[in-house]
Motif scaffolding. Structure first.
Motif, PDB file in Angstrom:
ATOM      1  N   GLN A   1      50.559  33.830  80.153  1.00  0.00           N
ATOM      2  CA  GLN A   1      51.558  32.913  79.896  1.00  0.00           C
ATOM      3  C   GLN A   1      51.316  31.288  80.169  1.00  0.00           C
ATOM      4  N   PHE A   2      50.257  30.922  80.795  1.00  0.00           N
ATOM      5  CA  PHE A   2      49.951  29.737  81.109  1.00  0.00           C
ATOM      6  C   PHE A   2      48.717  29.068  80.487  1.00  0.00           C
ATOM      7  N   ASN A   3      48.345  27.998  80.593  1.00  0.00           N
ATOM      8  CA  ASN A   3      47.171  27.495  79.697  1.00  0.00           C
ATOM      9  C   ASN A   3      46.450  27.155  80.872  1.00  0.00           C
ATOM     10  N   LYS A   4      46.469  26.732  82.147  1.00  0.00           N
ATOM     11  CA  LYS A   4      45.528  26.177  83.145  1.00  0.00           C
ATOM     12  C   LYS A   4      45.818  26.816  84.266  1.00  0.00           C
TER      13      LYS A   4
ATOM     14  N   ASN B   1      55.480  22.585  86.710  1.00  0.00           N
ATOM     15  CA  ASN B   1      54.291  23.692  87.059  1.00  0.00           C
ATOM     16  C   ASN B   1      55.108  24.824  87.768  1.00  0.00           C
TER      17      ASN B   1
ATOM     18  N   LYS C   1      58.052  30.007  80.949  1.00  0.00           N
ATOM     19  CA  LYS C   1      58.505  28.939  80.218  1.00  0.00           C
ATOM     20  C   LYS C   1      58.687  27.738  81.185  1.00  0.00           C
TER      21      LYS C   1
ATOM     22  N   LYS D   1      45.719  19.086  85.387  1.00  0.00           N
ATOM     23  CA  LYS D   1      46.812  19.486  84.773  1.00  0.00           C
ATOM     24  C   LYS D   1      47.093  20.944  84.980  1.00  0.00           C
TER      25      LYS D   1
ATOM     26  N   HIS E   1      57.633  19.857  80.005  1.00  0.00           N
ATOM     27  CA  HIS E   1      56.420  19.221  80.199  1.00  0.00           C
ATOM     28  C   HIS E   1      56.581  18.400  81.726  1.00  0.00           C
TER      29      HIS E   1
ATOM     30  N   ASP F   1      48.950  24.263  85.274  1.00  0.00           N
ATOM     31  CA  ASP F   1      50.536  24.360  85.168  1.00  0.00           C
ATOM     32  C   ASP F   1      50.863  25.907  85.962  1.00  0.00           C
TER      33      ASP F   1
END
Length: 299
Positions: free
Chosen positions: A24-27, A178, A172, A125, A175, A127
């Protein structure tokens, strides 16, 4: 119907959480202190993604006042497992004037970590920040969800949290937000120690009985160190002690103990009537000390 948290169920739940984070997360990043809980997280992450490498780095926010044994263990573990480690230092936050060094009887850098952590989250960055907090540790910890959203200032609103019905984890975020993730939230201190015993996990030597120069203050046993404030009348003597929790030396007290093996530690924890955080002076600054720090962005 309430869950019965058996050891296998706890491990399975934690592995599920790790996999949901990566899905679910990018980083994401795993916050690593070198303590038993974060070491347990590393083992669980290994199992979650085996035979692949753990797909996110470790982040250590170093106060500069850590126990030497913990730092040595951290570096050894990272080297042996081929992990990616990021270190950010509280001293840098002090040098740039972002935080102010504390002085005096109860001075500590532990609370200063928040700014360094938030700066690291912004720098890379991240998240999702994965940590080893458990609900049994402290009242504020008990309020956390497994996926705990922080706003774009890193702050936590304990009165406005998402429900996690039927173990559905909602990653979810908007912007700037986190999430702090707690894969072992439902574990207890004893669960962690039993897992360490069953998995034969290596941990830093300070968790076991050893001789150490210490002094007494406020009914607690403190390590003698250049980093720990000590009054002239607070005489240091050699005691046989161990540590139940590992944090900044300035806020983490020892306990007298002869438990020299994991099995002996497990037996000791079984009969203990005091939380492991009873030896953390940073939690005693006020009744709501931990909750206030979490609202400001502390893990």
């Amino acid at each position: 119907m309430n869950k019965t948290f058996t050891p296998n169920l706890l491990e399975s739940e934690s592995i599920y959480i790790f996999r949901e984070v990566v899905a679910q997360f990018n980083k994401p990043v795993l916050l690593f202190s070198g303590g038993k809980d974060s070491i347990t997280l590393v083992r669980l992450a290994q199992k979650a993604f085996y035979p692949a490498k753990i797909p996110f780095p470790l982040l250590h926010v170093d106060t500069g006042h850590n126990f030497p044994e913990t730092i040595e263990f951290r570096d050894k573990l990272v080297a042996e497992l081929g992990l990616d480690l990021i270190v950010r230092n509280v001293q840098d936050s002090i040098n740039t004037g972002k935080v102010k060094e504390e002085f005096g009887r109860y001075s500590s850098r532990n609370t200063l970590q928040t700014v360094t952590l938030l700066d690291a989250i912004e720098e890379f960055k991240f998240d999702a920040c994965i940590g080893g907090a458990r609900r049994d540790e402290e009242k504020a910890r008990a309020k956390e969800r497994i996926f705990s959203v922080r706003d774009d200032f890193g702050q936590w609103d304990e009165k406005n949290q998402r429900p996690e019905l039927f173990d559905i984890l909602n990653g979810k975020i908007d912007h700037g937000q986190n999430v702090r993730v707690f894969p072992i939230s439902n574990w207890t201190e004893l669960d962690v120690w039993k897992y360490i015993e069953d998995e034969n996990i290596e941990i830093p030597s300070i968790y076991f009985s050893h001789k150490r120069n210490t002094f007494l203050r406020d009914g607690l046993i403190w390590s003698q160190s250049e980093f720990v404030y000590q009054e002239n009348d607070e005489e240091a003597i050699e005691r046989i002690v161990r540590f139940r929790t590992v944090g900044d030396m300035t806020c983490t007290a020892a306990v007298e103990s002869f438990a020299a093996t994991i099995k002996e530690v497990v037996n000791e924890i079984r009969v203990s009537t005091i939380s492991e955080r009873g030896a953390r002076i940073d939690d005693k600054r006020s009744e709501a000390a931990m909750e206030k720090r979490k609202q400001q962005g502390y893990f």
